[in-house]
Each structure stands twice: as C-alpha cells, then as structure tokens.
Scaffold this motif. Structure first.
Motif, PDB file in Angstrom:
ATOM      1  N   GLU A  75       0.833  -1.212   0.000  1.00 48.10           N
ATOM      2  CA  GLU A  75       0.000   0.000   0.000  1.00 48.10           C
ATOM      3  C   GLU A  75       0.862   1.254   0.000  1.00 48.10           C
ATOM      4  OE1 GLU A  75      -3.111   0.396  -0.375  1.00 48.10           O
ATOM      5  OE2 GLU A  75      -3.974  -1.602  -0.077  1.00 48.10           O
ATOM      6  N   CYS A  76       1.968   1.221   0.731  1.00 50.30           N
ATOM      7  CA  CYS A  76       2.888   2.363   0.745  1.00 50.30           C
ATOM      8  C   CYS A  76       3.483   2.595  -0.637  1.00 50.30           C
ATOM      9  CB  CYS A  76       3.986   2.133   1.779  1.00 50.30           C
ATOM     10  SG  CYS A  76       5.166   3.489   1.925  1.00 50.30           S
ATOM     11  N   ILE A 107       1.594  -6.496  -5.478  1.00 48.33           N
ATOM     12  CA  ILE A 107       1.600  -5.116  -5.977  1.00 48.33           C
ATOM     13  C   ILE A 107       0.966  -5.036  -7.358  1.00 48.33           C
ATOM     14  CG2 ILE A 107       3.105  -3.215  -6.723  1.00 48.33           C
ATOM     15  CD1 ILE A 107       4.988  -3.993  -4.405  1.00 48.33           C
ATOM     16  N   GLN A 108       1.242  -6.008  -8.218  1.00 49.06           N
ATOM     17  CA  GLN A 108       0.588  -6.020  -9.534  1.00 49.06           C
ATOM     18  C   GLN A 108      -0.925  -6.103  -9.384  1.00 49.06           C
ATOM     19  OE1 GLN A 108       2.588  -9.314 -11.488  1.00 49.06           O
ATOM     20  NE2 GLN A 108       3.898  -7.923 -12.642  1.00 49.06           N
ATOM     21  N   SER A 114      -6.541  -0.740  -8.879  1.00 48.15           N
ATOM     22  CA  SER A 114      -6.615   0.719  -8.877  1.00 48.15           C
ATOM     23  C   SER A 114      -6.741   1.295 -10.282  1.00 48.15           C
ATOM     24  CB  SER A 114      -5.378   1.305  -8.178  1.00 48.15           C
ATOM     25  OG  SER A 114      -4.212   1.059  -8.924  1.00 48.15           O
ATOM     26  N   SER A 115      -6.491   0.464 -11.302  1.00 50.60           N
ATOM     27  CA  SER A 115      -6.628   0.947 -12.682  1.00 50.60           C
ATOM     28  C   SER A 115      -7.928   0.453 -13.323  1.00 50.60           C
ATOM     29  CB  SER A 115      -5.425   0.493 -13.525  1.00 50.60           C
ATOM     30  OG  SER A 115      -5.367  -0.918 -13.588  1.00 50.60           O
ATOM     31  N   GLY A 116      -8.886   0.128 -12.475  1.00 52.71           N
ATOM     32  CA  GLY A 116     -10.206  -0.232 -13.001  1.00 52.71           C
ATOM     33  C   GLY A 116     -10.461  -1.717 -13.063  1.00 52.71           C
ATOM     34  N   GLY A 117      -9.622  -2.505 -12.395  1.00 52.14           N
ATOM     35  CA  GLY A 117      -9.864  -3.929 -12.331  1.00 52.14           C
ATOM     36  C   GLY A 117      -9.267  -4.739 -13.456  1.00 52.14           C
ATOM     37  N   SER A 126       2.133  -3.650 -15.278  1.00 53.94           N
ATOM     38  CA  SER A 126       0.759  -3.484 -14.840  1.00 53.94           C
ATOM     39  C   SER A 126       0.015  -2.661 -15.871  1.00 53.94           C
ATOM     40  CB  SER A 126       0.739  -2.740 -13.504  1.00 53.94           C
ATOM     41  OG  SER A 126       0.995  -1.364 -13.725  1.00 53.94           O
ATOM     42  N   GLY A 127      -1.279  -2.443 -15.585  1.00 56.11           N
ATOM     43  CA  GLY A 127      -2.070  -1.602 -16.467  1.00 56.11           C
ATOM     44  C   GLY A 127      -1.566  -0.184 -16.537  1.00 56.11           C
TER      45      GLY A 127
END
Length: 210
Positions: A75-76, A107-108, A114-117, A126-127
């Motif tokens: 989260e950090c 984290i991925q 956070s990028s819309g699922g 990642s996205g």
C-alpha cells in the motif's frame, strides 16, 4: 583475463549520491561518475536522491515456499506511485523492485485494481505501465525512480548476495526509495544500514501513521 569479472569504471546512470553507496561497498571507491547531480535533478519538489519509508507491516509467507509478501508495504508503494503521478512523473519512468515474487504479485494485483480492475498482462507490467519485478528481472535495466520494497519484518539472510544488492541499488537514475521495516533492515545488512544513513524519511501526504 580468464573469468575475472569486468570492473565498471565510470557510471552514467545514477545521481552521484545513489552511486556513492555501491561505489564504497562494491567497487572499492574506484567508480567514477559520468553524470552530475545537476543532470539528475529532483523529479518531485523536495525529494532527495535517497529516501525511505519506515513501514511496520506484517510479512506473510506464500503457500509452498519461502516467498514473502507485505500488504502494508504494498500500500505504501502505491501511495508513492500516486504521488509521483501527481507530480507528473510518467508511469513508464517508475519501477518497483521486490525481493520476493509474492510481493511482485501482490503489488501487480493492487495496481490492476486501482486501474479499473484490469489484470496486468503476463510478465512484469501493470495496467499503469509500471514495471514491478524481482531484482534479477531488473538486471541491465534502469528507471528514473526505483521503489525497493523488502517485505521482511525481522532480520534475516533474505538478501545476502552482494551482486543482487548492487543491482537493486543501481537501477535508479534520479530517486531510490527504500520501503521496509527500518530496525530489521539495519540489522540485516550493512548495505541497508548505509542506505538508511544516507537517505531521508519520505513524507507522503496520504501516508498516515496508525
């Protein structure tokens, strides 16, 4: 020459403050800087070249192996990435290095949510086009900002390989941010102690202590 390792003589990637630690610990002080501090200015106002976030999270072991993940550290990492985004730093300029594969996956997953699922494609992106990978996967690569997440909460030999530590510390051009349990890291390795000594605590607007 045989199999004697090639000694790098001049580095053109890292801010001189970032190169100083591996220079002292791994290169016997013989590494020269091919770039100046002025050529590697802060990408976020007030951010030093080396910083750290002291996260007193909980490490959990992945099933069937010794891999470790730490949700609070993850989260950090996302908070740091959001702050970089707010400052206009492109996602592709940021990298997250993890010492454990389980932390890469965590984290991925958080980035995807956070990028819309949308799930990240197979591999390391990642996205958001932020590379999240293990130390070994980052060898030979570089990013403007590297976030190094350790996942551990107690001293241990999780990274006793100086070659891997050298790789982890020398991927960043402008900023290296160490995320971890500071007391445990100080006791784990002289390398982490040097990073913490040289670095400054990173203050995040969204980061609240509990």
């Amino acid at each position: 020459m045989g199999h004697k390792p090639f000694m790098l003589r001049r580095q053109y990637r890292c801010h001189p403050a970032l190169a100083d630690i591996p220079n002292r610990l791994f290169y016997d002080g013989r590494l020269l800087n091919g770039c100046s501090a002025e050529e590697r200015p802060p990408l976020v106002e007030g951010w030093p070249p080396i910083s750290f976030c002291d996260v007193r999270g909980t490490a959990r072991r992945a099933q069937g192996g010794g891999s470790s993940a730490n949700g609070q550290e993850a989260e950090c990492v996302l908070q740091i990435l959001r702050r970089l985004g707010e400052a206009g730093v492109e996602a592709a300029a940021c990298g997250v290095i993890c010492f454990f594969r389980a932390q890469v996956a965590l984290i991925q997953d958080l980035l995807a949510k956070s990028s819309g699922g949308h799930q990240p494609e197979a591999g390391q992106h990642s996205g958001f086009d932020i590379q999240v990978a293990t130390v070994d996967s980052f060898q030979g690569m570089e990013k403007d900002v590297i976030i190094l997440t350790t996942s551990v909460t107690s001293p241990g030999p999780f990274c006793s390989d100086n070659r891997r530590l050298n790789v982890a510390l020398t991927r960043a051009r402008h900023h290296l941010v160490l995320v971890g349990h500071v007391p445990a890291l100080r006791q784990t390795s002289r390398v982490f102690s040097e990073v913490l000594e040289a670095g400054k605590p990173l203050r995040l607007r969204e980061h609240h202590s509990h």
